[in-house]
Scaffold this active site. Structure first.
Site, PDB file in Angstrom:
ATOM      1  N   HIS A 557      32.241  42.368  33.256  1.00 55.47           N
ATOM      2  CA  HIS A 557      31.607  41.096  33.613  1.00 55.47           C
ATOM      3  C   HIS A 557      32.615  39.996  33.929  1.00 55.47           C
ATOM      4  O   HIS A 557      32.527  38.896  33.386  1.00 55.47           O
ATOM      5  CB  HIS A 557      30.702  40.620  32.467  1.00 55.47           C
TER       6      HIS A 557
HETATM    7  C1  LIG Z   1      30.472  49.560  36.131  1.00 47.46           C
HETATM    8  C2  LIG Z   1      29.786  48.245  36.058  1.00 47.46           C
HETATM    9  C3  LIG Z   1      28.681  48.080  35.216  1.00 47.46           C
HETATM   10  C4  LIG Z   1      28.035  46.858  35.131  1.00 47.46           C
HETATM   11  N1  LIG Z   1      26.876  46.762  34.430  1.00 47.46           N
HETATM   12  C5  LIG Z   1      26.144  45.635  34.514  1.00 47.46           C
HETATM   13  C6  LIG Z   1      24.834  45.589  33.979  1.00 47.46           C
HETATM   14  O1  LIG Z   1      24.321  46.580  33.460  1.00 47.46           O
HETATM   15  N2  LIG Z   1      24.150  44.416  34.072  1.00 47.46           N
HETATM   16  C7  LIG Z   1      24.691  43.314  34.646  1.00 47.46           C
HETATM   17  O2  LIG Z   1      24.038  42.276  34.657  1.00 47.46           O
HETATM   18  N3  LIG Z   1      25.914  43.348  35.179  1.00 47.46           N
HETATM   19  C8  LIG Z   1      26.630  44.498  35.160  1.00 47.46           C
HETATM   20  N4  LIG Z   1      27.837  44.551  35.771  1.00 47.46           N
HETATM   21  C9  LIG Z   1      28.361  43.333  36.395  1.00 47.46           C
HETATM   22  C10 LIG Z   1      27.657  42.968  37.694  1.00 47.46           C
HETATM   23  O3  LIG Z   1      27.263  44.116  38.399  1.00 47.46           O
HETATM   24  C11 LIG Z   1      28.608  42.125  38.516  1.00 47.46           C
HETATM   25  O4  LIG Z   1      29.023  41.030  37.754  1.00 47.46           O
HETATM   26  C12 LIG Z   1      27.963  41.578  39.785  1.00 47.46           C
HETATM   27  O5  LIG Z   1      27.424  42.643  40.521  1.00 47.46           O
HETATM   28  C13 LIG Z   1      28.989  40.821  40.583  1.00 47.46           C
HETATM   29  O6  LIG Z   1      28.427  40.383  41.786  1.00 47.46           O
HETATM   30  P1  LIG Z   1      29.333  39.727  42.902  1.00 47.46           P
HETATM   31  O7  LIG Z   1      28.460  39.419  44.034  1.00 47.46           O
HETATM   32  O8  LIG Z   1      30.123  38.639  42.280  1.00 47.46           O
HETATM   33  O9  LIG Z   1      30.390  40.862  43.271  1.00 47.46           O
HETATM   34  P2  LIG Z   1      30.139  42.328  43.847  1.00 47.46           P
HETATM   35  O10 LIG Z   1      28.743  42.757  43.641  1.00 47.46           O
HETATM   36  O11 LIG Z   1      31.209  43.183  43.295  1.00 47.46           O
HETATM   37  O12 LIG Z   1      30.323  42.153  45.410  1.00 47.46           O
HETATM   38  C14 LIG Z   1      31.554  41.936  46.048  1.00 47.46           C
HETATM   39  C15 LIG Z   1      31.481  42.652  47.380  1.00 47.46           C
HETATM   40  O13 LIG Z   1      32.513  42.203  48.219  1.00 47.46           O
HETATM   41  C16 LIG Z   1      33.105  43.299  48.866  1.00 47.46           C
HETATM   42  N5  LIG Z   1      34.478  42.898  49.179  1.00 47.46           N
HETATM   43  C17 LIG Z   1      35.438  42.567  48.298  1.00 47.46           C
HETATM   44  N6  LIG Z   1      36.571  42.247  48.943  1.00 47.46           N
HETATM   45  C18 LIG Z   1      36.314  42.364  50.269  1.00 47.46           C
HETATM   46  C19 LIG Z   1      37.085  42.170  51.430  1.00 47.46           C
HETATM   47  N7  LIG Z   1      38.356  41.770  51.363  1.00 47.46           N
HETATM   48  N8  LIG Z   1      36.508  42.396  52.636  1.00 47.46           N
HETATM   49  C20 LIG Z   1      35.206  42.798  52.709  1.00 47.46           C
HETATM   50  N9  LIG Z   1      34.433  42.994  51.628  1.00 47.46           N
HETATM   51  C21 LIG Z   1      34.975  42.785  50.419  1.00 47.46           C
HETATM   52  C22 LIG Z   1      33.021  44.411  47.845  1.00 47.46           C
HETATM   53  O14 LIG Z   1      33.162  45.669  48.429  1.00 47.46           O
HETATM   54  C23 LIG Z   1      31.661  44.158  47.240  1.00 47.46           C
HETATM   55  O15 LIG Z   1      30.634  44.809  47.953  1.00 47.46           O
HETATM   56  C24 LIG Z   1      28.516  45.755  35.875  1.00 47.46           C
HETATM   57  C25 LIG Z   1      29.605  45.914  36.727  1.00 47.46           C
HETATM   58  C26 LIG Z   1      30.231  47.131  36.833  1.00 47.46           C
HETATM   59  C27 LIG Z   1      31.393  47.289  37.769  1.00 47.46           C
END
Ligand SMILES: Cc1cc2nc3c(=O)[nH]c(=O)nc-3n(C[C@H](O)[C@H](O)[C@H](O)COP(=O)(O)OP(=O)(O)OC[C@H]3O[C@@H](n4cnc5c(N)ncnc54)[C@H](O)[C@@H]3O)c2cc1C
Ligand SMILES: *[C@@H]1O[C@H](CO)[C@@H](O)[C@H](O)[C@H]1NC(C)=O
Ligand SMILES: *[C@@H]1O[C@H](CO)[C@@H](O)[C@H](O)[C@H]1NC(C)=O
Ligand SMILES: *[C@@H]1O[C@H](CO)[C@@H](O)[C@H](O)[C@H]1NC(C)=O
Ligand SMILES: *[C@@H]1O[C@H](CO)[C@@H](O)[C@H](O)[C@H]1NC(C)=O
Ligand SMILES: *[C@@H]1O[C@H](CO)[C@@H](O)[C@H](O)[C@H]1NC(C)=O
Ligand SMILES: *[C@@H]1O[C@H](CO)[C@@H](O)[C@H](O)[C@H]1NC(C)=O
Ligand SMILES: *[C@@H]1O[C@H](CO)[C@@H](O)[C@H](O)[C@H]1NC(C)=O
Ligand SMILES: *[C@@H]1O[C@H](CO)[C@@H](O)[C@H](O)[C@H]1NC(C)=O
Ligand SMILES: *[C@@H]1O[C@H](CO)[C@@H](O)[C@H](O)[C@H]1NC(C)=O
Length: 623
Positions: A557
């Site tokens: 997280h």
């Molecule tokens: C294994 C795991 C289990 C988890 N379990 C839970 C859970 O059960 N419940 C919960 O609430 N949260 C959970 N989390 C946390 C939650 O999923 C994340 O905090 C949340 O999804 C983050 O969202 P975000 O939009 O910030 O980033 P992300 O969803 O990670 O999105 C970032 C996106 O940007 C893309 N990206 C990055 N850099 C670039 C670039 N340079 N060029 C193009 N694209 C790029 C990536 O490929 C990705 O698709 C978990 C996370 C993980 C990894």
């Protein structure tokens, strides 16, 4: 045979209903597909850097024009997919969503097999920097740091737990100077994206018409045992996403039928064919934000796709939704970050901001295990898959996480929890191979873990510290986007020892469950699974302190690395998520959270994207 095929088609149809066409499977084909993916994951070696995304760039000088859009969203992850959906509601706006990964598939749709996605090209492949106070049971003292690299981002590889956190978390954000982020302000946005079908939920707190499905899966006898045991200790069964969070509940999941309800499935699949103004470009690795020379105005991005370099222009805004590790990296590569860090890597500075600082996470202790005399899900691989197709456990939830609890071990009257339980029903860590890879355990630790632990009968109490005082950092390895960022969890380093002490109190508190009738009925007893702590009397305070340093890891997280706030000294973005000092540049992802919420952070991430899409529409008079 025909009948079986029809059955499966039917199940997939009601559970899936995505506009992306389904492959047609017989049961045998489906089982083979799953087996092949698992085999591939077992052989998969995680990359050490981003070379696969960069490939052989054929001509550094030849930069292709990808066109001009109103908004460019970098990262089609959790926040990015929701944002792309909401912004493309305005038919006059052209939206470009750039995602480094590829599409989801029928394998990634299976909630219970997400561990294998962490060993596939859907994971960036990061590991944390070796630690001195924690992660001592891991190879090289290094905890894992998986991140989704796929449309839907980390919501695809995540554990599907849906937890909003506490009202007071958002009231605190507002009190820190972020107008518009109190719980009363953000509740409408939590409700807007939800299709919440939890039968004991209070409708005042929930939406039932949003695109994201949230629900229960089947309970087990362990769910019942835990919920009754918690009740005996005075904790009610609550909808922890409603009025009161303290208490326990069956796990609440981002699933639709048996399948994962991810950002891609919920926010992109239903609209992709219907909105010509939305361009979703996959396998596009963004390497920098383009800033008009002599100004602080973002005007586009550069990215690499299939060995070619492209530039796309944004007439209104560039929005970074690359997540709490990659957004800071991208900002720093583009000249926005701490002066010293940029200087170290010879990056000319555009704006001096504390990017990558204030990194907070939820550390979790995985070494608290209760032996029981119940046996669950001792079935063949084939039967497990067939069960899944009929929406049965264990594969309809990740790691067979069964129930959750929220308690405050410092102040029993507090309405804000400091400890979360995630209870893994058998078979949680269903094999040594799984936990060894997923948690990067070293050999000695792994052997000790499985000396007494029986995956078919035993409960793992994942004990989560909700408000750590330690702070980590995300920094650059180099000024080359080929290199991974450096992720330093810096766990258990707070000066007053609050973090380790609260973990310890959390464990002591959890042990009280053993005295309840509900847990006596399953003959529960604590077992020791932690290597390296033999010198301490078993289950003494010293033993647990030792065990915590060995076996805490991340609940994945990360937040706070591009934190929201007023001051340029301790924050990176404003309450509208605009990067301080910059124009046409926002960050919309988990990194902006100024303080970590009291629960798994995906729901808050979606809320942030939902709220800011309204702010953007309002700003351009489109609401
Ligand atoms: C294994 C795991 C289990 C988890 N379990 C839970 C859970 O059960 N419940 C919960 O609430 N949260 C959970 N989390 C946390 C939650 O999923 C994340 O905090 C949340 O999804 C983050 O969202 P975000 O939009 O910030 O980033 P992300 O969803 O990670 O999105 C970032 C996106 O940007 C893309 N990206 C990055 N850099 C670039 C670039 N340079 N060029 C193009 N694209 C790029 C990536 O490929 C990705 O698709 C978990 C996370 C993980 C990894
Ligand atoms: C997205 O835009 C690019 C560049 O203008 C174009 O080549 C591509 O066909 C578009 N894709 C979609 C799905 O519209
Ligand atoms: C994994 O499953 C998907 C379908 O869901 C399939 O397209 C892919 O080929 C499988 N991968 C392997 C390595 O078998
Ligand atoms: C262990 O950590 C050190 C120090 O960061 C690093 O140089 C080394 O490559 C790591 N070894 C492994 C096996 O990860
Ligand atoms: C299935 O998806 C289609 C297209 O998005 C939609 O019109 C329909 O209402 C959906 N059906 C169900 C049962 O969700
Ligand atoms: C920074 O630039 C200087 C001078 O051009 C060079 O000597 C040095 O190696 C560079 N350092 C890095 C980390 O690129
Ligand atoms: C699981 O099933 C196998 C074979 O059916 C049996 O030998 C084993 O004892 C069972 N294990 C448990 C814990 O019930
Ligand atoms: C613990 O509880 C006490 C009493 O309510 C409170 O004053 C104190 O701030 C709490 N400590 C922490 C670290 O939350
Ligand atoms: C209860 O657990 C104890 C200790 O593990 C064991 O010795 C005993 O046989 C168990 N009793 C039952 C009824 O399962
Ligand atoms: C488990 O242990 C309890 C308490 O000893 C006992 O009452 C119960 O019958 C046992 N159940 C099984 C399945 O052995």
């Amino acid at each position: 045979m025909l009948l079986k095929c029809c059955l499966i088609f039917f199940v997939m149809f009601i559970a899936g209903n995505t506009t992306i066409t389904h492959q047609y499977y017989s049961e045998e084909d489906f089982i083979r597909m799953v087996r092949d993916n698992i085999t591939a994951a077992n052989a998969y070696v995680l990359p050490q850097d981003n070379s696969v995304l960069i490939g052989d760039v054929r001509n550094e000088r030849c930069i292709h024009d990808y066109g001009t859009f109103d908004f460019i969203i970098v990262g089609g992850g959790s926040a990015g997919t929701l944002l792309a959906n909401r912004l493309s509601e305005i038919a006059d706006w052209k939206i470009l969503l750039l995602e480094a990964g590829g599409p989801e598939n029928d394998f990634s749709d299976i909630p219970g097999l997400n561990a294998f996605l962490m060993f596939s090209d859907m994971n960036w492949g990061y590991y944390g920097k070796p630690q001195s106070q924690a992660c001592l049971g891991m190879r090289n003292n290094s905890c894992v740091a998986p991140r989704g690299k796929v449309l839907g981002g980390s919501s695809v590889i995540n554990a599907k737990q849906f937890v909003r956190g506490n009202k007071e978390d958002y009231n605190l954000w507002e009190a820190m100077g972020n107008a518009g982020w109190s719980y009363n302000d953000v509740l409408q946005y939590f409700k807007k994206f939800e299709n919440y079908h939890i039968y004991n939920a209070d409708p005042f707190y929930h939406g039932t018409t949003g695109p994201l499905d949230v629900g229960y899966t089947e309970p087990t006898i362990m769910t019942e045992a835990y919920i009754y045991a918690m009740r005996e200790l005075g904790y009610p069964w609550v909808d922890f996403n409603g009025k009161n969070q303290i208490g326990s509940s069956q796990a609440i999941l981002t699933i639709k039928g048996n399948k994962a309800a991810t950002g891609g499935r919920a926010f992109i699949d239903p609209i992709i064919m219907r909105r010509p103004n939305l361009n979703v470009t996959l396998n596009a690795f963004v390497t920098r934000v383009l800033i008009t020379h002599g100004t602080r105005r973002a005007n586009g991005v550069r990215f690499i796709r299939n060995g070619e370099i492209y530039e796309a222009r944004a007439s209104r805004e560039v929005i970074l939704s690359a997540g709490a590790y990659n957004t800071p990296q991208l900002l720093m590569l583009s000249g926005i970050g701490p002066r010293s860090e940029l200087r170290r890597h010879n990056i000319s500075m555009i704006e001096d901001l504390p990017v990558g600082r204030n990194f907070q996470d939820h550390p979790m202790f995985i070494g608290l295990v209760f032996k029981t005399n119940q046996s669950l899900f001792n079935e063949s691989f084939e039967d497990t898959i067939l069960g899944y197709l009929n929406s049965h456990r264990p594969l309809t939830t990740s790691f067979n996480i069964d129930s959750l609890g929220f308690i405050n071990v410092n102040d029993s009257k507090s309405t804000v929890p400091d400890i979360e339980h995630m209870v893994m029903a058998p078979p949680g860590w269903n094999s040594p191979a799984i936990i060894s890879r997923v948690q990067n355990l070293n050999e000695e630790t792994l052997a000790a873990y499985f000396r007494e632990y029986n995956p078919h009968t035993d409960l793992v109490f994942l004990t989560v510290l909700l408000h750590e005082k330690s702070r980590g950092s995300v920094t650059l390895r180099s000024n080359n986007p080929r290199d991974f960022p450096i992720i330093d969890y810096n766990y258990l380093t707070d000066r007053n020892g609050y973090d380790i002490d609260t973990f310890y109190k959390g464990i002591e508190h959890t042990l009280k469950l053993l005295e309840t009738d509900a847990f006596k009925a399953i003959n529960a007893s604590v077992i020791s699974v932690v290597a390296g702590c033999d010198e301490h009397a078993q289950f003494s305070r010293d033993y647990w302190y030792c065990a915590i340093r060995q076996l805490i890891t991340t609940v994945y997280h990360p937040v706070g690395t591009t934190r929201m706030g007023n001051s340029r000294h301790n924050s990176v973005v404003s309450n509208k998520l605009i990067v301080h000092g910059m124009e046409n540049l926002r960050v919309v992802d988990a990194g902006v959270m100024p303080e970590i919420p009291s629960g798994n952070v995906l729901a808050a991430t979606y809320m942030i994207a939902e709220k800011i899409s309204d702010d953007i529409k309002l700003h351009y008079r489109q609401l």
